[in-house]
Design a protein around this motif. Structure first.
Motif, short mmCIF file in Angstrom:
data_model
loop_
_atom_site.label_atom_id
_atom_site.label_comp_id
_atom_site.label_asym_id
_atom_site.label_seq_id
_atom_site.Cartn_x
_atom_site.Cartn_y
_atom_site.Cartn_z
N ASP B 69 -22.49 15.69 41.22
CA ASP B 69 -21.21 15.53 40.01
C ASP B 69 -20.41 16.83 40.41
N VAL B 70 -20.95 17.96 40.47
CA VAL B 70 -20.16 19.12 41.07
C VAL B 70 -19.44 19.07 42.36
N VAL B 71 -20.03 18.37 43.39
CA VAL B 71 -19.46 17.97 44.70
C VAL B 71 -18.29 16.97 44.40
N ARG B 72 -18.38 16.18 43.50
CA ARG B 72 -17.45 15.11 43.38
C ARG B 72 -16.03 16.00 42.54
N ALA B 73 -16.48 16.84 41.59
CA ALA B 73 -15.62 17.67 40.94
C ALA B 73 -14.61 18.29 41.92
N GLY B 74 -15.23 18.71 42.77
CA GLY B 74 -14.61 19.49 44.08
C GLY B 74 -13.36 18.80 44.87
#
Lengths: 357, 492
Positions: B69-74
């Motif tokens: 999720d954090v990677v997607r948020a980036g």
């Protein structure tokens, strides 16, 4: 040979024997459990403490007549170094248990059963912002304590705590686990010395056994803190020694650039610095702590040596040392946490100057 | 960790006062850098800061835990396409850009930041191979636009060779167990790579191996491996002390086929390419370390100002001196990484990467670039030789060596500063019961890795001696006879 010399020689042999027992405990029973203790795996602490109690280190300072081992504080410190070379957290628990017993009057201490684990909880110094304070009030129905102490190292899961208050109104209070109004809750998992898990202690009109009247509590509190600091110094030394030994062994075995890394000057520098720090750290073998200031200085030196040595040990191991499985990064975390306890080094340094003035 | 905007965070010009001068000369360059810093800060504050402790805890319990999720948020912040050239759909950020972004992300969470750092490291070898791998780079940016994260990694370290594979001379004597064997149409990769950041989550991995294990330095070669290939597996994910959000994996290559098209650069040019990659990647590591130190300093300062439990501490001279020492160290570490990044971008290789010839590739539509005939053309031995010639004409071994020296200096100094500052911050805070203790403990654990990865600080300082003190020139650029030389070595 005079009688005194014979006694001293006998005492020295006895001391060597006890230290050898501690060394075996550290090597055989604690070091192999280090990772389990660090992760607080179920049963790991009970098993380790069982081993500690089996050889009597849970009540080492208690007189033989009171069911203890009758060890002198100097010998206990030597043993703590050995136990810490196995696991620093367990060594802290041994120190806290013995400090708790030592702070209590003999008749109270004798009532603590074998294998039970009590912990001394020193109230924080004024300078260190570690949380709330406690207030002690004498009422008709007994002495009640209100307040909070956090984080209390080693208090989680203890069978009882002995609170020593510092400052203007010293107190030595005994509170068995389960006392009404006493709550011992887990803190956030701490950085190191995890076998001695810290707890958040809240006291809400908890009735405590006043172990010592205020007139005597001041001296007992000072003695307790001195024992904790001298013990922390011994534990720091044990952690540093283990880190040095592991790093040296690895440096002889690991090959880079076609030679064992011990042949590289960059690694030799670190190994030499480790040895120098160990040599420059006061040894508990010098005997019982020579007073509050000496214990503070010894603790500061040993904690700094432990942090620097364990950090270098991880560096000697490189990426491998950064991973849990070698146990080297655990030593680094243990050492760093030790530096903050029973007060952070900058507070200890300030106290040291006050004591020297 | 609080998500609130950080009032003590410096603006770009506060962080790098020298940019006032540059702003007069090239307003656009500084403006873009300012925008990038703010974008990274916004991403860090919104998505990394408040998740950091939780993700660290989860990955501590289960090292294979990875927070997609954090990677997607980036993705909307352009974190995966940052270093991809514009010709392949990215924003063409160079090392200065990467470093400024890494400092910002690391103030929030070095582990999460390292996911993006390791991704950029995986891309780096491709960038010095001309347009040969724009297809894969285009996949990354296309996926980013679709909202699908596609990560990269770089695999150099082996179980018996850590420091050895980071140094061009030590490599000659290293115990290398990996081997890329020549097979029809490409190479069969065998061996184990260890401690590979993003190794368990990357889709594409740039892997270095010798084509002749008896002569690792002379035949060291970089390959682009699809993690979906037969024979590739993740043996385990390490249980790390810190930077846990970014998994470090042990990768096994068992007859993994890599076609000639997926060889990165020329066979035998891998050692020099690794040196160039390290010259590029070490300034951002200096920035990672600076960000960690800044994260500790800012948290400590805020706690001292805001927590009633810390009341009065700011009046203590000891605390003031500690804070001043931290500010001093952070400032100097930051200037060191900016010097190194600027040296790389402007003096060593950056001019190559933004050369009009490469920019010209951007005029060719991606659909055309993907066509097999053109792909074969840009990956042909002739094209690789042309790229090598082009590199030699656009820069020099000495320029790269000097850049490598400054990069190593910034990395080693930064790592030490991160350790010293987090150490001091923890000591000031002591055993406080406030949440800051867990945050500082984490940053201290995270900091230690910056003294180890991308070469230990000891090795980095030896490189500083060689490159800056002794004035050595290291063979970084591909030779004139790259393929031929390696083939000769194999035959010998």
């Amino acid at each position: 040979m005079t009688a005194v010399a014979a006694t001293a020689s006998g005492a020295a042999a006895e001391r060597d024997e006890v230290v050898a027992v501690a060394r075996e405990l550290g090597r055989r029973e604690l070091a192999p459990r280090g990772l389990d203790l660090d992760k607080r795996r179920p049963g790991a602490l009970d098993a380790a403490w069982g081993q500690v109690a089996e050889v009597g280190f849970d009540r080492a300072l208690l007189a033989v007549d009171d069911g203890g081992v009758g060890l002198d504080p100097g010998s206990l410190l030597l043993c703590l170094e050995e136990i810490a070379a196995g696991d620093g957290g367990v060594a802290i628990l041994v120190l806290l248990a013995n400090a708790a017993l030592a702070a209590l009057p003999a008749e109270l201490a004798a009532q603590v059963g074998e294998g039970k684990r009590w912990a001394l909880v020193p109230a924080p110094p004024e300078e260190a912002p570690t949380g709330a304070r406690i207030e002690v009030a004498a009422r008709e129905d007994g002495t009640v304590v209100v307040g909070a102490l956090s984080p209390a190292l080693g208090a989680l899961g203890a069978d009882g705590i002995v609170v020593v208050g510092r400052g203007a109104e010293p107190a030595v209070l005994a509170l068995p686990a389960g006392t009404a109004g006493l709550r011992i809750e887990a803190c956030e998992p701490q950085l190191g010395l995890r076998a001695a898990a810290a707890a958040r202690i809240s006291l809400s009109d908890a009735t405590a056994e006043v172990a010592l009247p205020p007139a005597e509590a001041g001296a007992a509190t000072a003695d307790s803190l001195t024992l904790l600091r001298a013990g922390a110094a011994a534990i720091g030394r044990g952690i540093a020694r283990r880190a040095h030994d592991l790093a040296l062994a690895y440096a002889e075995e690991r090959v880079q650039g076609g030679v064992p890394i011990v042949e590289h000057d960059a690694v030799r520098e670190m190994l030499a610095a480790m040895a120098v720090r160990l040599a420059a750290t006061p040894s508990p073998a010098l005997g019982a702590p020579a007073g509050e200031a000496a214990a503070l200085a010894a603790k500061l030196a040993a904690a700094d040596a432990a942090v620097a040595t364990t950090t270098d040990a991880v560096q000697v191991f490189g990426g491998t040392g950064y991973m849990h499985e070698t146990g080297v990064e655990k030593l680094m975390r243990d050492a760093k946490f030790l530096q903050l306890w029973p007060e952070p080094s900058w507070v200890a340094r300030s106290l040291l100057v006050d004591l020297r003035r | 960790m609080e998500a609130a905007a950080n009032s003590t965070a410096p603006s770009l010009l506060e962080a790098f006062p020298r940019l006032h001068q540059l702003k007069r000369l090239d307003r656009g360059y500084v403006r873009r850098l300012e925008e990038l810093q703010l974008r990274a800060r916004e991403f860090a504050d919104r998505h990394l800061r408040e998740r950091a402790l939780d993700i660290d805890r989860r990955a501590g319990e289960d090292p294979s835990y990875f927070d997609w999720d954090v990677v997607r948020a980036g993705l909307p912040h352009g974190m995966l396409g940052l270093s991809v050239p514009a010709q392949a759909g990215g924003t063409g950020g160079l090392i200065v850009h990467a470093a400024v972004v890494m400092e910002e992300l690391c103030t929030a969470c070095p582990g999460l930041a390292n996911i993006f750092g390791a991704h950029a490291l995986g891309i780096a070898p491709l960038l010095i191979d001309g347009p040969a791998h724009y297809g894969v780079l285009g996949e990354i940016t296309a996926a980013e636009r679709r909202g699908e994260p596609l990560l990269m990694a770089m695999a150099i370290t082996e179980p018996d060779a850590g420091t050895d594979v980071e140094d061009i001379d030590l490599l000659a004597r290293a115990r290398i167990s990996s081997h890329a064997r020549r097979v029809p149409g490409g190479y069969a990769l065998n061996g184990v790579k260890r401690f590979i950041s993003n190794g368990s989550v990357a889709r594409w991995i740039t892997v270095t191996m010798p084509v002749d294990p008896r002569r690792p330095a002379a035949t060291w070669t970089c390959f682009l491996v699809d993690a979906a290939s037969d024979g590739f597996s993740v043996a385990r994910v390490e249980h790390k002390m810190g930077q846990r959000a970014c998994p470090a994996a042990e990768l096994v290559f068992d007859e993994v086929f890599v076609s000639d098209e997926r060889v990165v650069g020329r066979v035998g040019d891998g050692a020099g390419a690794t040196l160039i990659v390290l010259a590029a990647s070490r300034p951002p590591v200096g920035a990672i370390a600076t960000g960690i130190a800044r994260g500790a300093y800012e948290r400590l300062l805020r706690w001292l100002r805001e927590d009633p439990a810390a009341q009065g501490m700011l009046d203590r001279q000891h605390v003031q001196l500690q804070l001043a020492g931290m500010a001093e160290e952070i400032h100097l570490a930051r200037q060191a990484y900016m010097d190194a990044a600027t040296e790389f971008d402007l003096a060593a290789l950056g001019g190559v990467l933004s050369h009009p010839l490469l920019r010209g590739m951007g005029l060719v539509p991606a659909s055309v670039r993907r066509r097999s005939r053109l792909r074969r053309l840009v990956t042909s031995p002739r094209a690789r030789d042309a790229t090598a010639r082009f590199l030699r004409s656009a820069t020099s071994d000495r320029a790269i060596t000097r850049s490598f020296g400054l990069s190593s200096l910034a990395k080693a100094r930064g790592g030490d500063v991160a350790m010293r500052v987090t150490h001091a911050a923890l000591e000031v805070a002591g055993l406080t019961d406030a949440p800051i203790r867990a945050e500082l403990e984490k940053l201290w654990r995270d900091a230690k890795l910056t003294q180890i990865y991308e070469g230990t600080n000891q090795l980095n300082r030896i490189e500083v001696y060689r490159a800056l003190v002794a004035g050595e020139t290291m063979p970084a650029l591909p030779g004139r006879d790259g393929d031929a030389r390696a083939e000769e070595e194999v035959t010998a």
